[in-house]
Write a protein that holds these residues in place. Structure first.
Motif, PDB file in Angstrom:
ATOM      1  N   ALA A  27     -48.395 113.163  55.679  1.00 28.40           N
ATOM      2  CA  ALA A  27     -48.420 113.424  54.236  1.00 28.40           C
ATOM      3  C   ALA A  27     -49.723 112.944  53.614  1.00 28.40           C
ATOM      4  O   ALA A  27     -50.311 113.643  52.773  1.00 28.40           O
ATOM      5  CB  ALA A  27     -47.222 112.754  53.563  1.00 28.40           C
ATOM      6  N   LEU A  28     -50.209 111.779  54.024  1.00 27.27           N
ATOM      7  CA  LEU A  28     -51.464 111.262  53.464  1.00 27.27           C
ATOM      8  C   LEU A  28     -52.665 112.111  53.853  1.00 27.27           C
ATOM      9  O   LEU A  28     -53.555 112.352  53.031  1.00 27.27           O
ATOM     10  CB  LEU A  28     -51.693 109.822  53.934  1.00 27.27           C
ATOM     11  CG  LEU A  28     -50.767 108.758  53.363  1.00 27.27           C
ATOM     12  CD1 LEU A  28     -51.076 107.413  54.008  1.00 27.27           C
ATOM     13  CD2 LEU A  28     -50.913 108.664  51.847  1.00 27.27           C
ATOM     14  N   LEU A  29     -52.689 112.567  55.099  1.00 27.50           N
ATOM     15  CA  LEU A  29     -53.846 113.348  55.544  1.00 27.50           C
ATOM     16  C   LEU A  29     -53.944 114.703  54.843  1.00 27.50           C
ATOM     17  O   LEU A  29     -55.016 115.310  54.823  1.00 27.50           O
ATOM     18  CB  LEU A  29     -53.814 113.520  57.058  1.00 27.50           C
ATOM     19  CG  LEU A  29     -54.058 112.223  57.843  1.00 27.50           C
ATOM     20  CD1 LEU A  29     -53.931 112.468  59.342  1.00 27.50           C
ATOM     21  CD2 LEU A  29     -55.422 111.613  57.501  1.00 27.50           C
ATOM     22  N   ALA A  30     -52.860 115.147  54.239  1.00 27.44           N
ATOM     23  CA  ALA A  30     -52.878 116.398  53.471  1.00 27.44           C
ATOM     24  C   ALA A  30     -53.388 116.203  52.039  1.00 27.44           C
ATOM     25  O   ALA A  30     -53.678 117.178  51.349  1.00 27.44           O
ATOM     26  CB  ALA A  30     -51.471 117.005  53.440  1.00 27.44           C
ATOM     27  N   LEU A  31     -53.511 114.953  51.588  1.00 24.23           N
ATOM     28  CA  LEU A  31     -53.848 114.693  50.189  1.00 24.23           C
ATOM     29  C   LEU A  31     -55.249 115.102  49.745  1.00 24.23           C
ATOM     30  O   LEU A  31     -55.418 115.539  48.601  1.00 24.23           O
ATOM     31  CB  LEU A  31     -53.609 113.217  49.852  1.00 24.23           C
ATOM     32  CG  LEU A  31     -52.159 112.755  49.899  1.00 24.23           C
ATOM     33  CD1 LEU A  31     -52.068 111.281  49.530  1.00 24.23           C
ATOM     34  CD2 LEU A  31     -51.290 113.602  48.980  1.00 24.23           C
ATOM     35  N   PRO A  32     -56.296 114.995  50.575  1.00 20.21           N
ATOM     36  CA  PRO A  32     -57.621 115.386  50.079  1.00 20.21           C
ATOM     37  C   PRO A  32     -57.695 116.835  49.595  1.00 20.21           C
ATOM     38  O   PRO A  32     -58.492 117.147  48.700  1.00 20.21           O
ATOM     39  CB  PRO A  32     -58.544 115.145  51.283  1.00 20.21           C
ATOM     40  CG  PRO A  32     -57.875 114.022  52.010  1.00 20.21           C
ATOM     41  CD  PRO A  32     -56.395 114.332  51.879  1.00 20.21           C
ATOM     42  N   LYS A  34     -55.336 118.257  47.978  1.00 19.77           N
ATOM     43  CA  LYS A  34     -54.497 118.341  46.786  1.00 19.77           C
ATOM     44  C   LYS A  34     -54.986 117.498  45.614  1.00 19.77           C
ATOM     45  O   LYS A  34     -54.617 117.757  44.474  1.00 19.77           O
ATOM     46  CB  LYS A  34     -53.068 117.902  47.135  1.00 19.77           C
ATOM     47  CG  LYS A  34     -52.423 118.752  48.206  1.00 19.77           C
ATOM     48  CD  LYS A  34     -51.072 118.197  48.608  1.00 19.77           C
ATOM     49  CE  LYS A  34     -50.471 119.048  49.720  1.00 19.77           C
ATOM     50  NZ  LYS A  34     -49.188 118.538  50.168  1.00 19.77           N
ATOM     51  N   ILE A  35     -55.794 116.470  45.898  1.00 21.54           N
ATOM     52  CA  ILE A  35     -56.240 115.544  44.858  1.00 21.54           C
ATOM     53  C   ILE A  35     -57.763 115.614  44.792  1.00 21.54           C
ATOM     54  O   ILE A  35     -58.452 115.159  45.706  1.00 21.54           O
ATOM     55  CB  ILE A  35     -55.756 114.114  45.145  1.00 21.54           C
ATOM     56  CG1 ILE A  35     -54.232 114.089  45.269  1.00 21.54           C
ATOM     57  CG2 ILE A  35     -56.225 113.166  44.044  1.00 21.54           C
ATOM     58  CD1 ILE A  35     -53.661 112.740  45.686  1.00 21.54           C
ATOM     59  N   GLU A  36     -58.278 116.150  43.710  1.00 20.59           N
ATOM     60  CA  GLU A  36     -59.704 116.453  43.599  1.00 20.59           C
ATOM     61  C   GLU A  36     -60.606 115.234  43.780  1.00 20.59           C
ATOM     62  O   GLU A  36     -61.647 115.321  44.432  1.00 20.59           O
ATOM     63  CB  GLU A  36     -59.983 117.099  42.243  1.00 20.59           C
ATOM     64  CG  GLU A  36     -61.401 117.608  42.109  1.00 20.59           C
ATOM     65  CD  GLU A  36     -61.619 118.369  40.826  1.00 20.59           C
ATOM     66  OE1 GLU A  36     -62.726 118.281  40.293  1.00 20.59           O
ATOM     67  OE2 GLU A  36     -60.683 119.048  40.370  1.00 20.59           O
ATOM     68  N   ALA A  71     -53.410 107.347  42.577  1.00 22.69           N
ATOM     69  CA  ALA A  71     -52.121 106.671  42.718  1.00 22.69           C
ATOM     70  C   ALA A  71     -51.011 107.367  41.934  1.00 22.69           C
ATOM     71  O   ALA A  71     -49.857 107.375  42.365  1.00 22.69           O
ATOM     72  CB  ALA A  71     -52.241 105.222  42.268  1.00 22.69           C
ATOM     73  N   LYS A  72     -51.355 107.957  40.810  1.00 24.10           N
ATOM     74  CA  LYS A  72     -50.347 108.588  39.952  1.00 24.10           C
ATOM     75  C   LYS A  72     -50.153 110.077  40.227  1.00 24.10           C
ATOM     76  O   LYS A  72     -49.250 110.695  39.673  1.00 24.10           O
ATOM     77  CB  LYS A  72     -50.721 108.381  38.490  1.00 24.10           C
ATOM     78  CG  LYS A  72     -50.646 106.935  38.099  1.00 24.10           C
ATOM     79  CD  LYS A  72     -51.033 106.713  36.668  1.00 24.10           C
ATOM     80  CE  LYS A  72     -50.995 105.224  36.405  1.00 24.10           C
ATOM     81  NZ  LYS A  72     -50.926 104.874  35.031  1.00 24.10           N
ATOM     82  N   HIS A  73     -50.986 110.653  41.078  1.00 25.21           N
ATOM     83  CA  HIS A  73     -50.886 112.080  41.375  1.00 25.21           C
ATOM     84  C   HIS A  73     -49.535 112.374  42.041  1.00 25.21           C
ATOM     85  O   HIS A  73     -49.097 111.631  42.925  1.00 25.21           O
ATOM     86  CB  HIS A  73     -52.033 112.501  42.294  1.00 25.21           C
ATOM     87  CG  HIS A  73     -52.173 113.968  42.432  1.00 25.21           C
ATOM     88  ND1 HIS A  73     -51.337 114.717  43.243  1.00 25.21           N
ATOM     89  CD2 HIS A  73     -53.039 114.844  41.853  1.00 25.21           C
ATOM     90  CE1 HIS A  73     -51.689 115.977  43.175  1.00 25.21           C
ATOM     91  NE2 HIS A  73     -52.714 116.086  42.331  1.00 25.21           N
ATOM     92  N   PRO A  74     -48.853 113.446  41.644  1.00 31.02           N
ATOM     93  CA  PRO A  74     -47.535 113.763  42.213  1.00 31.02           C
ATOM     94  C   PRO A  74     -47.525 113.881  43.744  1.00 31.02           C
ATOM     95  O   PRO A  74     -46.540 113.488  44.381  1.00 31.02           O
ATOM     96  CB  PRO A  74     -47.160 115.085  41.546  1.00 31.02           C
ATOM     97  CG  PRO A  74     -47.953 115.116  40.280  1.00 31.02           C
ATOM     98  CD  PRO A  74     -49.224 114.369  40.572  1.00 31.02           C
TER      99      PRO A  74
END
Length: 97
Positions: A27-32, A34-36, A71-74
């Motif tokens: 899940a963390l590795l997918a975040l870049p 999704k989060i600009e 930290a607050k990004h869904p």
């Protein structure tokens, strides 16, 4: 630039902690994507049974304000929820480099 470094200690059987750590890592590795503001993400699962911590993450963002945005990004909130009932301890260091 800010490096956001977090370690987690989980509770449960070895097998359960490993499964939760692997799900969290994915899940963390997918975040870049999704989060600009998230410029990079590294995640490690502890391989040394003599050590107490299970997972470490290292994220890079431009500013301390971006640490809070991340930290607050869904998508981050959803990833963090994977650890929810299994999190025993958390340690964090944010530093500029």
């Amino acid at each position: 630039m800010v490096k956001h470094t977090v370690m987690f200690k989980l509770h449960g059987s070895d097998e359960l902690r490993r499964k939760i750590a692997e799900d969290f890592k994915a899940a963390l590795l997918a975040l870049p994507e999704k989060i600009e503001c998230l410029q990079s993400m590294e995640v490690g699962i502890n391989e040394n049974p003599a050590e107490d911590w299970d997972v470490v993450l290292m994220a890079v963002v431009p500013t301390m304000k971006d640490v809070h945005t991340y930290a607050k990004h869904p998508a981050h909130v959803a990833a963090a929820a994977i650890l929810g009932p299994y999190k025993e301890a958390r340690a964090c260091v944010d530093f500029e480099f």
